[in-house]
Design a protein around this motif. Structure first.
Motif, PDB file in Angstrom:
ATOM      1  N   ASP A 215      44.660  36.517  46.838  1.00  0.00           N
ATOM      2  CA  ASP A 215      44.284  35.417  46.668  1.00  0.00           C
ATOM      3  C   ASP A 215      43.236  34.770  47.699  1.00  0.00           C
ATOM      4  O   ASP A 215      42.375  34.020  47.633  1.00  0.00           O
ATOM      5  CB  ASP A 215      45.456  34.433  46.626  1.00  0.00           C
ATOM      6  CG  ASP A 215      46.204  34.568  45.295  1.00  0.00           C
ATOM      7  OD1 ASP A 215      45.670  34.964  44.147  1.00  0.00           O
ATOM      8  OD2 ASP A 215      47.350  33.898  45.143  1.00  0.00           O
ATOM      9  N   ALA A 218      39.658  36.363  46.917  1.00  0.00           N
ATOM     10  CA  ALA A 218      39.261  35.309  45.892  1.00  0.00           C
ATOM     11  C   ALA A 218      38.667  33.946  46.511  1.00  0.00           C
ATOM     12  O   ALA A 218      37.505  33.420  46.088  1.00  0.00           O
ATOM     13  CB  ALA A 218      40.066  34.962  44.754  1.00  0.00           C
ATOM     14  N   ASP A 219      39.681  33.268  47.187  1.00  0.00           N
ATOM     15  CA  ASP A 219      39.104  31.923  47.822  1.00  0.00           C
ATOM     16  C   ASP A 219      38.161  31.912  48.638  1.00  0.00           C
ATOM     17  O   ASP A 219      37.312  31.080  48.798  1.00  0.00           O
ATOM     18  CB  ASP A 219      40.486  31.253  48.387  1.00  0.00           C
ATOM     19  CG  ASP A 219      41.539  30.935  47.435  1.00  0.00           C
ATOM     20  OD1 ASP A 219      41.160  30.837  46.057  1.00  0.00           O
ATOM     21  OD2 ASP A 219      42.563  30.777  47.705  1.00  0.00           O
ATOM     22  N   ARG A 222      34.515  32.775  46.771  1.00  0.00           N
ATOM     23  CA  ARG A 222      34.031  31.923  45.819  1.00  0.00           C
ATOM     24  C   ARG A 222      32.995  31.048  46.149  1.00  0.00           C
ATOM     25  O   ARG A 222      31.849  30.934  45.538  1.00  0.00           O
ATOM     26  CB  ARG A 222      35.497  30.977  45.318  1.00  0.00           C
ATOM     27  CG  ARG A 222      35.255  30.458  43.850  1.00  0.00           C
ATOM     28  CD  ARG A 222      36.355  30.002  43.205  1.00  0.00           C
ATOM     29  NE  ARG A 222      37.219  30.888  42.841  1.00  0.00           N
ATOM     30  CZ  ARG A 222      38.382  31.357  43.328  1.00  0.00           C
ATOM     31  NH1 ARG A 222      38.922  30.524  44.443  1.00  0.00           N
ATOM     32  NH2 ARG A 222      39.205  32.262  42.910  1.00  0.00           N
ATOM     33  N   PRO A 223      32.874  30.511  47.378  1.00  0.00           N
ATOM     34  CA  PRO A 223      31.664  29.599  47.699  1.00  0.00           C
ATOM     35  C   PRO A 223      30.669  30.192  48.220  1.00  0.00           C
ATOM     36  O   PRO A 223      29.560  29.819  48.324  1.00  0.00           O
ATOM     37  CB  PRO A 223      32.303  28.743  48.892  1.00  0.00           C
ATOM     38  CG  PRO A 223      33.433  29.498  49.543  1.00  0.00           C
ATOM     39  CD  PRO A 223      34.198  30.289  48.596  1.00  0.00           C
ATOM     40  N   THR A 225      29.363  33.445  46.707  1.00  0.00           N
ATOM     41  CA  THR A 225      29.087  34.190  45.650  1.00  0.00           C
ATOM     42  C   THR A 225      28.778  33.635  44.155  1.00  0.00           C
ATOM     43  O   THR A 225      29.255  32.342  44.071  1.00  0.00           O
ATOM     44  CB  THR A 225      29.939  35.187  45.437  1.00  0.00           C
ATOM     45  OG1 THR A 225      31.236  34.884  44.923  1.00  0.00           O
ATOM     46  CG2 THR A 225      30.275  35.984  46.808  1.00  0.00           C
ATOM     47  N   THR A 226      28.135  34.427  43.363  1.00  0.00           N
ATOM     48  CA  THR A 226      28.272  33.856  41.897  1.00  0.00           C
ATOM     49  C   THR A 226      28.779  35.163  41.016  1.00  0.00           C
ATOM     50  O   THR A 226      28.650  36.380  41.639  1.00  0.00           O
ATOM     51  CB  THR A 226      26.583  33.599  41.534  1.00  0.00           C
ATOM     52  OG1 THR A 226      25.876  34.861  41.630  1.00  0.00           O
ATOM     53  CG2 THR A 226      26.075  32.357  42.345  1.00  0.00           C
ATOM     54  N   LEU A 228      31.678  35.980  40.390  1.00  0.00           N
ATOM     55  CA  LEU A 228      32.746  36.647  40.907  1.00  0.00           C
ATOM     56  C   LEU A 228      33.720  37.275  39.755  1.00  0.00           C
ATOM     57  O   LEU A 228      34.211  36.373  39.067  1.00  0.00           O
ATOM     58  CB  LEU A 228      33.540  35.817  41.896  1.00  0.00           C
ATOM     59  CG  LEU A 228      34.618  36.356  42.532  1.00  0.00           C
ATOM     60  CD1 LEU A 228      34.584  37.508  43.451  1.00  0.00           C
ATOM     61  CD2 LEU A 228      35.443  35.286  43.446  1.00  0.00           C
ATOM     62  N   SER A 229      33.849  38.326  39.947  1.00  0.00           N
ATOM     63  CA  SER A 229      35.027  38.843  38.626  1.00  0.00           C
ATOM     64  C   SER A 229      36.374  39.559  39.658  1.00  0.00           C
ATOM     65  O   SER A 229      36.190  40.299  40.678  1.00  0.00           O
ATOM     66  CB  SER A 229      34.806  39.645  37.911  1.00  0.00           C
ATOM     67  OG  SER A 229      34.070  41.259  38.434  1.00  0.00           O
ATOM     68  N   ARG A 230      37.553  39.418  38.975  1.00  0.00           N
ATOM     69  CA  ARG A 230      38.725  39.775  39.650  1.00  0.00           C
ATOM     70  C   ARG A 230      39.634  40.736  38.746  1.00  0.00           C
ATOM     71  O   ARG A 230      39.908  40.288  37.734  1.00  0.00           O
ATOM     72  CB  ARG A 230      39.524  38.755  40.484  1.00  0.00           C
ATOM     73  CG  ARG A 230      40.935  39.084  40.720  1.00  0.00           C
ATOM     74  CD  ARG A 230      41.543  37.771  41.372  1.00  0.00           C
ATOM     75  NE  ARG A 230      43.023  37.959  41.760  1.00  0.00           N
ATOM     76  CZ  ARG A 230      43.756  37.184  42.457  1.00  0.00           C
ATOM     77  NH1 ARG A 230      43.208  35.978  42.573  1.00  0.00           N
ATOM     78  NH2 ARG A 230      44.843  37.150  43.053  1.00  0.00           N
ATOM     79  N   PHE A 248      37.104  43.398  43.228  1.00  0.00           N
ATOM     80  CA  PHE A 248      36.240  42.015  43.094  1.00  0.00           C
ATOM     81  C   PHE A 248      34.899  42.577  43.009  1.00  0.00           C
ATOM     82  O   PHE A 248      34.694  43.377  43.941  1.00  0.00           O
ATOM     83  CB  PHE A 248      36.432  41.047  44.205  1.00  0.00           C
ATOM     84  CG  PHE A 248      37.819  40.419  44.501  1.00  0.00           C
ATOM     85  CD1 PHE A 248      38.011  39.358  43.858  1.00  0.00           C
ATOM     86  CD2 PHE A 248      38.836  41.189  45.041  1.00  0.00           C
ATOM     87  CE1 PHE A 248      39.441  38.819  44.112  1.00  0.00           C
ATOM     88  CE2 PHE A 248      40.045  40.640  45.339  1.00  0.00           C
ATOM     89  CZ  PHE A 248      40.350  39.393  44.900  1.00  0.00           C
ATOM     90  N   PHE A 250      30.725  40.771  42.849  1.00  0.00           N
ATOM     91  CA  PHE A 250      29.964  39.507  42.898  1.00  0.00           C
ATOM     92  C   PHE A 250      28.619  39.740  42.964  1.00  0.00           C
ATOM     93  O   PHE A 250      28.214  40.925  43.626  1.00  0.00           O
ATOM     94  CB  PHE A 250      30.809  38.825  43.929  1.00  0.00           C
ATOM     95  CG  PHE A 250      30.805  39.446  45.137  1.00  0.00           C
ATOM     96  CD1 PHE A 250      30.086  39.126  46.135  1.00  0.00           C
ATOM     97  CD2 PHE A 250      31.961  40.086  45.370  1.00  0.00           C
ATOM     98  CE1 PHE A 250      30.052  39.891  47.436  1.00  0.00           C
ATOM     99  CE2 PHE A 250      32.059  40.537  46.855  1.00  0.00           C
ATOM    100  CZ  PHE A 250      31.036  40.745  47.790  1.00  0.00           C
TER     101      PHE A 250
END
Length: 362
Positions: A215, A218-219, A222-223, A225-226, A228-230, A248, A250
């Motif tokens: 988590d 991921a958090d 997120r700001p 990257t573009t 983003l896959s998990r 992950f 990205f």
């Protein structure tokens, strides 16, 4: 000492030598200074004047083949047994960390320790590197030699950041079990994508620990990257232990550099704790053995247009006939001191197998 690094990517049958022809590796003040650079990175747990971020210049690059027949004679060493003083020191460190978790100051802390093995004679670091390549086909194996940081051998399962052609990858790796009995057959022989083993069960503590790391990553990403896959968490093997891993993928957002991502990710909760900055400051005083370059990261940066940075786990510092082994484990409020100690012992077996009689994971 000529500054050089040897590294072998997971599942590869070749390894690469990166050598700086003259002078010392460049000392960098911050991760942002890595943007647009090329070389082999050696980073400590925390950048200090005594333990700087280093960039080894790739004046010479050579690739050599490793084979399954590669073998290095084991070296005699003293019979291993936990030193009573080390055991007491770890118990004290655990108590300090656990009290902070119970008080709610931290959501997680990763407690590290060091153990020293005295060898019968001076260590041949390059031969131990080749032995580690044979023993641990799933891991990133690296040997670093530079006057500023000394000599370090790594066989690590945890990727911090890798990328080619603008697409990047990282992992969340946490939760640990030792492989015993029938479970020891998991992922043998080693395969890049081992099938799930439904006989392996994970308790709530390990699943919570892994979810905290995943988590956080991921958090954090997120700001920056573009795309983003998990992935779902899966079980992976690393020597004689297994972990839970989430992948992950990205692309960097406009205006973001690799230094920004590294600064945001490192050190992850898998090697430090949460909140990150407060945990790092606390651990530098709470642990009785300094981490040095353990739980930092290292690897090739933009060498042949590829980057492979790995967290510096399952490692040892080599100095003459002395090998200092490092390991750590994630603590939560329900952690039990004896179990955490045994986890660090299991992780140290990765390097103990390299310097003594071995049981392979092949």
């Amino acid at each position: 000492m000529t500054a050089r690094a040897l590294f072998r990517l997971p599942y590869s049958d070749t390894y690469t030598i990166v050598e700086q022809g003259s002078g010392h590796p460049e000392e960098l003040a911050a991760y942002g200074a890595l943007d647009g650079r090329e070389g082999f990175v050696i980073a400590p747990f925390a950048i200090t004047a005594a333990e700087p971020l280093l960039l080894l210049r790739p004046d010479r690059i050579e690739t050599r083949r490793t084979t399954s027949e590669t073998e290095v004679a084991g070296r005699a060493r003293r019979k291993h047994g936990a030193d009573a003083a080390d055991r007491r020191a770890y118990a004290g460190d655990f108590a300090r960390c656990h009290s902070q978790l119970l008080a709610g100051r931290f959501a997680k802390l990763v407690l590290a320790r060091r153990a020293t093995e005295r060898m019968a004679r001076r260590v041949d670091a390059e031969q131990l590197f080749l032995r580690a390549c044979r023993l641990y086909p799933r891991m990133f194996v690296a040997l670093v030699e530079a006057q500023r940081c000394g000599t370090w051998l790594f066989a690590t399962p945890e990727r911090l950041l890798s990328g080619t052609s603008g697409r990047w990858h990282t992992v969340a790796l946490a939760g640990t079990q030792r492989l015993d009995g029938d479970a020891a057959r998991f992922d043998c022989p080693p395969k890049p994508h081992a099938p799930a083993d439904e006989t392996i069960a994970w308790d709530g503590k390990n699943r919570r620990e892994q979810r905290i790391v995943a988590d956080y990553i991921a958090d954090t990403l997120r700001p920056l990257t573009t795309g983003l896959s998990r992935s779902e968490a899966r079980t992976v093997r690393a020597g004689n232990v297994i972990h839970l891993r989430t992948d992950f993928d990205f692309t960097l957002a406009d205006g973001q550099g690799i230094g920004n991502v590294i600064n945001a990710l490192h050190p992850t909760p898998a090697v430090c704790g949460l909140p990150k900055d407060e945990a790092r400051r606390f651990l530098t005083t709470a642990e009785h053995s300094p981490r040095s370059y353990y739980s930092g990261f290292m690897g090739p940066l933009n060498i042949c247009n590829e980057t492979h940075l790995y967290v510096s786990l399952r490692c040892m510092a080599i100095d003459g006939d002395s090998c200092s082994l490092y390991a750590g484990g994630g603590l939560l409020t329900d952690s039990i001191e004896e179990q955490e100690w045994l986890e660090t012992e299991a992780k140290m077996e990765t390097m103990r197998n390299v310097i003594g009689d071995t049981v392979t994971d092949e």
